[in-house]
Scaffold this active site. Structure first.
Site, PDB file in Angstrom:
ATOM      1  N   GLU A 201      38.538  43.099  47.772  1.00  0.00           N
ATOM      2  CA  GLU A 201      38.127  41.703  47.883  1.00  0.00           C
ATOM      3  C   GLU A 201      38.027  41.368  49.360  1.00  0.00           C
ATOM      4  O   GLU A 201      38.924  41.696  50.133  1.00  0.00           O
ATOM      5  CB  GLU A 201      39.115  40.756  47.199  1.00  0.00           C
ATOM      6  CG  GLU A 201      39.197  40.937  45.686  1.00  0.00           C
ATOM      7  CD  GLU A 201      40.223  40.023  45.035  1.00  0.00           C
ATOM      8  OE1 GLU A 201      40.604  38.992  45.660  1.00  0.00           O
ATOM      9  OE2 GLU A 201      40.654  40.322  43.911  1.00  0.00           O
TER      10      GLU A 201
ATOM     11  N   GLU B 160      46.632  42.815  41.641  1.00  0.00           N
ATOM     12  CA  GLU B 160      47.690  41.956  42.165  1.00  0.00           C
ATOM     13  C   GLU B 160      48.918  41.904  41.257  1.00  0.00           C
ATOM     14  O   GLU B 160      49.372  40.849  40.829  1.00  0.00           O
ATOM     15  CB  GLU B 160      47.135  40.556  42.429  1.00  0.00           C
ATOM     16  CG  GLU B 160      46.112  40.582  43.559  1.00  0.00           C
ATOM     17  CD  GLU B 160      45.503  39.232  43.853  1.00  0.00           C
ATOM     18  OE1 GLU B 160      45.366  38.896  45.046  1.00  0.00           O
ATOM     19  OE2 GLU B 160      45.145  38.510  42.907  1.00  0.00           O
TER      20      GLU B 160
END
Length: 1000
Positions: free
Chosen positions: A512, A446
């Site tokens: 994820e 991220e």
């Protein structure tokens, strides 16, 4: 050379005088020592250190590194440890936001001025063994958050960043005979904290081992092993490259085979029909490197384990040893009751749990773990995505949500951040390169995209042949070469399928998915089903493994697990740290039964006379497991047979059902269970690895006694009487006011309040995430403040041939208005058949649930049910539950999610009893209803921020329901429950069930 504190605010100041990264091999003085696993070349400095805490650098002790500096009045602190877990500073949980945001107006690379704790450590030590001629001594700090400076005997030694890979420094030139003084300063925030913005508690200090390593005059500095399989997997070339100083080496396999020395530090041999390493069969070869000094004496022995396997992109998909893999994975933080101070024993317990749950892979989120994690994954068999220590989520949010240009991305395209990235990539790869469990490198998490990350991937490809993962390319596609796999997060299964219809260039994973926050993990089977339908979708990694929480004590002395804000920190992200499939103490949450079932590798379809077995293992025949087929009648086992199966990996085969299902009335369940025949390191013989169940016939509710009850139509109450029971319905207060039951003894009151229609449950984390309470609020009002009007026909009494029926109508305070009717049909044996009819107002959101709330005597504290279990289940999380008869104390039914919320539901309930220790209470029956019995109302549960805040128990709350909203779990910040797992909002709802008093 001196250390300058001001330099830690420079992104280019990555390290100083740090020893270059190398493999994590160990070396021993002899083969016997290697077998014992205790090296005389290692001296642990773990234990108590003298410690000084300062909230800023200006307050830190000047000159403390001098051996003459008096530290006698300093505190002591254990190493390894986080200083925040020992009374200094405070644990600080934040997700994407930087902890200094709103406190300091600083730019990326700059450090907070108001508060930047400095931890000063001093350790006095004497070497176990004097330094020999030509030997070197280094100190390794295996984890220091976020940067450290080191002195020995007053001499500045060096500086290091990257909290999660070793910082090693050569001490040899400044060692003294006798006692030495090692001084260290650890800075909580440095320039590189901007790229350590992971979703975790922000700690600091020396949190992994500190070890002195002695290197003999002839020493293996680095080992690189590589096993290259032939195309048909029938043979492999094993190459061991040894970076050796000061001597010569001989390399052998454990069976005595000596590898050929090619003369450039490389040793090779050929393995015929090698035993291959995989998660299913993690075979490791033992290599022994024997090092001799120039005089021919053995001075060092290096054991190195090797896994022979091939993981690569083949035919457009990822394959392990030629077979397409589906990642059934989980993300894992190094986290336990001591924060990120996690021992080998605790790590091994985690690995055993991961294997026992049926997972095959782990992503290290979002930094390299301790070396022994990879050793254990090698041994136990897990596929690992090894992730570099990188996350700049808070800065990425500026681009996503505040329209900042790509040029503001960090690390992005900014040249000042590239050295740190390459240093972290090198530290990870060089340390971990020999672990066969690692199948992919990851650039981090991220942090958007940019040319710097593309260069990191270029480096990975230059030094190693493993594929590279980076999810951020899905957001910033300017450099698609950054990743070898298309990776996304939390994309619904339907959207994954839609994407792959148009995009076939790379395989896809979800690094994820199934955000397991609070009561969650709904509809996850959709993803696994897709992975076996669509070759390019190769599975994903649940977020995440265990709750991050701090064990705390409240003002009344009660122990609880704290989350963001509980330590007085701000800014914080509340209970967003509670999203594991395990609790903070690493015990399993109820929905691990769903994890295990949807991830199972043997799928069985059961018919009345046959069963079809699909073997999803890649390298294991079903004959490795004992197959037990059990037949039960309404929870009671009546037959069991062992079925010998022989289904090859990837194949499907049908067998006759070895038990006969009766054709008469009643309900029968067939369970097919696969159990370990032989013990494994992660489970004992008999451990269940897969199961399936099918149900035949139908449950027949208990009949009512035909005798009609006596009816007393009073002024303010309607009484219905029979042998051993009395029911009173109030005209004044709009409900059933009393249910007394004797059953052969004195009648006793069971109710502790009037039953009411109920449409509410304490919001789950996912519901709060998509603002469901604001949409559902009308149903909270309807549950708490329904009005049963006083009028001559209220309640409405009907005298039937075999029963009396009393009906209340309610105006529900919703806008637009809704109505409900609750009718009670009382039979002569005390059975009460209940019907709830609800007419929702036009345009209202769906209700969180539709049922009846009954407050019962608190002594009714034992729950038994015939339905799905043994753990709680919900409409979108019931595949892992199986039909049976189960019992549990009511006190255990409110699952200890980090923040109290809806919990304890059971689906497919045919009957349930709520009773006291003598067996007195109520029996409920319904046609596959949902049911819970808790010590608190939904409103009490909702009001508590922690379980210790729940009030003393005064009632048992039974809630039979037509349905509760599914728990969802695609994510926790917007994704709602799938429509098919929600109550209809556009039509009348009818729920029927019954209850009757019981005695033992």
């Amino acid at each position: 050379m001196t250390f300058q504190y001001s330099r830690i605010a420079d992104p280019l100041y990555v390290s100083e005088n740090r020893v270059g990264a190398h493999s994590d091999h160990r070396w021993f003085a002899s083969a016997a020592e290697a077998r014992r696993g205790v090296s005389s070349f290692e001296q642990s400095l773990n234990g108590q250190w003298c410690f000084h805490y300062a909230s800023t650098a200006d307050e830190s002790p000047a000159g403390f590194e001098s051996p003459e500096f008096d530290v006698s009045l300093w505190h002591e602190i254990p190493v390894p440890a986080h200083i925040q877990m020992h009374g200094f500073d405070r644990p600080h949980y934040a997700n994407t936001q930087y902890p200094w945001d709103g406190h300091d107006q600083i730019m990326p690379g700059q450090i907070p001025e108001r508060f930047n704790p400095v931890a000063s450590y001093v350790k006095r030590f004497t070497l176990d063994t004097p330094v020999g001629v030509g030997e070197r001594v280094t100190v390794v700090f295996h984890g220091a958050e976020s940067a450290l400076a080191v002195w020995l005997n007053g001499h500045y030694i060096g500086y290091g960043t990257d909290s999660f890979t070793p910082s090693e420094f050569d001490l040899t030139d400044h060692l003294a005979d006798g006692e030495n003084v090692l001084a260290v300063q650890v800075f909580k925030w440095s320039a590189h904290s901007w790229i350590e913005d992971q979703d975790f508690y922000r700690f600091s200090g020396l949190f992994r081992d500190v070890v002195l390593y002695r290197q003999p005059v002839a020493h293996v500095r680095d080992v690189r092993v590589r096993a290259t399989l032939s195309e048909d997997l029938s043979g492999a070339e094993l190459a061991v490259r040894v970076d050796l100083t000061g001597g010569s080496a001989v390399v052998r396999l454990a069976d005595g085979t000596q590898l050929k020395d090619l003369g450039d530090g490389t040793f090779v041999t050929w393995l015929d029909q090698p035993r291959l390493w995989s998660a299913e069969h993690p075979h490791l070869y033992e290599v022994l490197i024997e090092v001799r000094d120039p005089d021919g004496e053995i001075v060092e022995v290096v054991p190195q384990r090797v896994g022979v396997r091939r993981f690569a992109l083949e035919d457009g998909v990822f394959k392990i040893n030629g077979q397409r893999i589906v990642f059934k994975g989980v993300n894992r933080h190094d986290f336990g009751l001591n924060g990120r101070v996690v021992t080998r024993e605790e790590t091994e317990a985690d690995v055993r749990t991961i294997k026992a749950l049926g997972l095959n892979s782990v992503r290290t989120s979002h930094y390299p773990n301790n070396s022994y994690f990879y050793e254990l994954c090698d041994e136990y068999g897990l596929y690992v995505i090894d992730e570099m220590n990188l996350e700049s989520h808070g800065l990425w949010d500026r681009i996503r949500y505040h329209d900042a240009p790509d040029s503001e991305a960090v690390p992005g395209d900014r040249p000042e951040w590239l050295p740190a990235l390459l240093d972290r990539a090198r530290s990870m790869v060089e340390r971990d390169k020999n672990h066969p469990c690692i199948v992919m490198w990851s650039c981090g998490n991220e942090s958007y995209g940019g040319s710097n990350l593309a260069k990191v991937t270029e480096y990975f490809h230059e030094v190693d042949d493993r594929p590279v993962h980076y999810e951020g390319v899905a957001w910033d596609p300017r450099h698609p070469e950054t990743t070898d796999v298309h990776s996304e997060m939390y994309t619904p299964a339907a959207k994954v399928e839609e994407y792959l219809r148009e995009n076939r260039e790379k395989p896809m994973i979800l690094c994820e998915f199934a955000h397991a926050m609070g009561n969650s993990f709904g509809a996850v089977d959709r993803y696994i089903d897709l992975a076996y339908r669509e070759p390019l979708f190769q599975g994903g990694f649940i977020w995440d493994f265990a709750d991050q929480a701090i064990a705390m004590t409240d003002r009344f002395g009660q122990r609880f697990f704290g989350y963001g804000g509980d330590n007085g920190e701000a800014p914080h992200d509340g209970d967003f740290c509670g999203n594991g499939i395990l609790f903070a103490d690493h015990s399993p949450k109820p929905f691990t039964q769903e994890v295990t079932h949807v991830y199972r590798d043997i799928v069985t379809r059961i018919e009345r006379d046959a069963l079809t077995i699909e073997n999803r293992y890649l390298f294991t025949n079903t004959s490795a497991f004992e197959c037990v087929v059990t037949l039960s009648h309404e929870g009671e086992e009546i037959a069991s047979e062992i079925l010998d199966t022989d289904v090859s990996p990837g194949q499907v085969r049908q067998y006759p059902l070895p038990v006969t299902i009766p054709s008469g009335p009643g309900e029968y369940a067939v369970d097919v269970s696969y159990r370990l025949r032989a013990p494994q390191r992660w489970a004992e013989v008999g451990h269940e690895v897969a199961w399936d169940q099918a149900v035949f016939g139908s449950f027949v509710p208990s009949p009512s006694v035909p005798a009609a009850p006596e009816i007393v139509d009073g002024i303010h109450n309607i009484g219905v009487h029979g042998k051993n029971f009395t029911v009173l319905f109030s005209r004044l207060y709009g409900g059933m006011q009393s249910y007394r039951f004797g059953g052969g003894g004195p009648e006793h009151e069971i109710l502790r309040g009037m039953p009411t229609p109920n449409f509410w449950h304490a919001p789950t984390s996912n519901e709060r995430g998509w603002n469901a309470p604001s949409l559902d609020g009308q149903w909270l009002l309807a549950s708490r403040y329904a009005v049963s009007e006083r009028r001559p026909d209220q309640p409405f009494l009907e005298t039937l041939e075999d029963s009396a029926r009393v009906t209340y109508t309610y105006d529900l305070p919703t806008v637009p208005a809704s109505q409900a009717a609750l009718s009670y049909r009382v039979f002569g044996d005390g059975r009460v058949a209940v019907q709830l009819t609800v007419d929702p107002g036009d345009g209202l959101a769906d209700a969180p649930e539709c049922g009846v709330l009954l407050a019962l005597d608190p002594e009714l504290d034992q729950l038994t049910w015939y339905g799905e279990g043994p753990e709680e289940s919900y409409s979108d999380r019931r595949l892992g539950a199986r039909l049976g008869v189960y019992s549990a104390p009511v006190a255990t039914q409110l699952t200890q999610y980090l923040r109290p919320q809806e919990a304890g539901n059971h689906t497919g309930v045919r009957w349930a009893t709520v009773s006291d220790a003598r067996g007195r209470g109520l029996r409920f029956e319904g046609s596959g209803m949902e049911f819970s019995a808790l010590p608190w109302t939904p409103f009490e549960v909702e009001n508590a921020l922690h379980h210790t805040e729940l009030p003393p128990v005064h009632r048992t709350i039974a809630r039979p329901a037509l349905m509760r909203r599914g728990v969802a779990g695609d994510d926790t910040w917007g994704s709602q429950t799938h429509p098919e797992f929600r109550l209809p909002a556009d039509r009348q709802l009818i729920f029927e069930f019954s209850f009757i008093g019981i005695n033992a």
